[in-house]
Motif scaffolding. Structure first.
Motif, PDB file in Angstrom:
ATOM      1  N   GLU A 209       0.794  -1.225   0.000  1.00 51.29           N
ATOM      2  CA  GLU A 209       0.000   0.000   0.000  1.00 51.29           C
ATOM      3  C   GLU A 209       0.830   1.280   0.000  1.00 51.29           C
ATOM      4  O   GLU A 209       0.337   2.345   0.365  1.00 51.29           O
ATOM      5  N   THR A 210       2.100   1.219  -0.428  1.00 48.37           N
ATOM      6  CA  THR A 210       2.907   2.437  -0.483  1.00 48.37           C
ATOM      7  C   THR A 210       2.643   3.240  -1.749  1.00 48.37           C
ATOM      8  O   THR A 210       2.898   4.440  -1.801  1.00 48.37           O
ATOM      9  N   MET A 211       2.189   2.566  -2.796  1.00 49.58           N
ATOM     10  CA  MET A 211       2.008   3.185  -4.108  1.00 49.58           C
ATOM     11  C   MET A 211       3.326   3.776  -4.609  1.00 49.58           C
ATOM     12  O   MET A 211       3.360   4.824  -5.248  1.00 49.58           O
ATOM     13  N   ARG A 212       4.411   3.042  -4.314  1.00 49.27           N
ATOM     14  CA  ARG A 212       5.734   3.416  -4.797  1.00 49.27           C
ATOM     15  C   ARG A 212       6.461   2.153  -5.247  1.00 49.27           C
ATOM     16  O   ARG A 212       6.243   1.076  -4.705  1.00 49.27           O
ATOM     17  N   TRP A 213       7.371   2.307  -6.216  1.00 44.09           N
ATOM     18  CA  TRP A 213       8.165   1.175  -6.667  1.00 44.09           C
ATOM     19  C   TRP A 213       9.316   0.915  -5.709  1.00 44.09           C
ATOM     20  O   TRP A 213       9.933   1.836  -5.191  1.00 44.09           O
ATOM     21  N   ASP A 214       9.597  -0.357  -5.502  1.00 38.58           N
ATOM     22  CA  ASP A 214      10.826  -0.751  -4.831  1.00 38.58           C
ATOM     23  C   ASP A 214      11.984  -0.535  -5.813  1.00 38.58           C
ATOM     24  O   ASP A 214      11.933  -0.994  -6.945  1.00 38.58           O
ATOM     25  N   THR A 215      13.027   0.165  -5.379  1.00 36.63           N
ATOM     26  CA  THR A 215      14.140   0.472  -6.285  1.00 36.63           C
ATOM     27  C   THR A 215      15.450  -0.168  -5.817  1.00 36.63           C
ATOM     28  O   THR A 215      16.519   0.233  -6.265  1.00 36.63           O
ATOM     29  N   THR A 216      15.367  -1.176  -4.936  1.00 38.06           N
ATOM     30  CA  THR A 216      16.599  -1.802  -4.456  1.00 38.06           C
ATOM     31  C   THR A 216      17.341  -2.525  -5.573  1.00 38.06           C
ATOM     32  O   THR A 216      18.548  -2.750  -5.479  1.00 38.06           O
ATOM     33  N   ALA A 217      16.622  -2.908  -6.631  1.00 38.41           N
ATOM     34  CA  ALA A 217      17.270  -3.544  -7.785  1.00 38.41           C
ATOM     35  C   ALA A 217      17.403  -2.571  -8.946  1.00 38.41           C
ATOM     36  O   ALA A 217      17.624  -2.978 -10.087  1.00 38.41           O
ATOM     37  N   GLY A 218      17.260  -1.275  -8.647  1.00 38.20           N
ATOM     38  CA  GLY A 218      17.332  -0.264  -9.696  1.00 38.20           C
ATOM     39  C   GLY A 218      15.948   0.183 -10.121  1.00 38.20           C
ATOM     40  O   GLY A 218      14.936  -0.486  -9.865  1.00 38.20           O
TER      41      GLY A 218
END
Length: 262
Positions: A209-218
């Motif tokens: 429910e963050t409505m954001r992309w995880d960017t740990t892999a770029g």
């Protein structure tokens, strides 16, 4: 009766009562949906995504088997001709299924007995009980597409039954999502395998429910192996989220997006 009412109130507060969530949701799903597009919400529950997608101008098919939440969806959207509420579950084949309902936490109600057994051993589910069982009709994504058209986006959140829902789909969709729960890691991998069986896809992950992309892999879309590696890294944190998928190297052709059109 009291636990059931409290569970419904909890879902309404969780999905409609947090300031700013609808705004973030509209911004996020605007990547996939625009005016006139068709969106399918499999496991619509309290209708927060239906609400956001309608604000984007999309037509929505809301699929929900829980009787209490079917009533809520019809109360909220019954006068909107651009929303269709289907009181059914989805699966690999048409028929019926036994839906286990948790009165206090209806958001984890499910037709998957295997999923219930799996998550029951997780610390986050120690107080969850599935006290009620109701028989519900089951249809398939293929039948839904035949009746309503190919959706621009389909969200699948059905508590461990995602792979079975995807087994009822025989063609790739322009974009879809399915839930990831660390306590049921293998269920997500099964859903991933079903998506890949439709053809190669690219994936992104969004924490719960963050409505954001995880960017740990770029800041990019991943292939299936890269997604599995990402989920393996996320798994120890114990926080759920959603996997988003779209076909690699192509979009579903327009001629199959509207049934009956020459």
């Amino acid at each position: 009766m009291l636990a059931r009412a409290a569970g419904i109130a909890r879902s309404l507060a969780m999905y409609h009562g947090i300031p700013g969530r609808q705004r973030r949701m509209r911004a996020f799903y605007g990547q996939f949906l625009g005016p006139g597009d068709l969106a399918v919400d499999v496991g619509a529950h309290a209708g927060n995504r239906v609400r956001a997608w309608r604000a984007l101008g999309a037509r929505v098919v809301a699929v929900e088997p829980q009787p209490d939440f079917v009533r809520l969806l019809r109360l909220f959207f019954g006068r909107d001709p651009q929303v269709t509420v289907l009181p059914t579950a989805l699966g690999a084949a048409p028929g019926t299924a036994e839906l286990g309902i948790s009165r206090a936490t209806p958001t984890v109600s499910t037709v998957s007995s295997a999923w219930r057994e799996t998550v029951s051993g997780d610390a986050g589910f120690t107080s969850v009980r599935w006290q009620d069982t109701v028989t519900v009709p089951v249809t398939t994504l293929d039948e839904l597409v035949a009746a309503h058209g190919v959706p621009a986006f389909c969200k699948i959140d059905v508590e461990g039954f995602e792979a079975e829902v995807l087994a009822g789909l025989s063609r790739p969709l322009p974009a879809l999502s399915f839930e990831y729960l660390p306590a049921a890691h293998d269920a997500a991998l099964a859903a991933l395998a079903r998506v890949e069986a439709l053809g190669p896809h690219r994936y992104r992950y969004s924490p719960i429910e963050t409505m954001r992309w995880d960017t740990t892999a770029g800041d990019r879309w991943l292939d299936a192996d890269e997604l599995v590696a990402l989920l393996d890294r996320r798994r120890p944190a114990g926080r759920s989220g959603d996997v988003y998928a779209r076909p690699h190297g192509g979009v579903v052709s327009p001629e199959i997006r509207h049934p009956g059109r020459p």
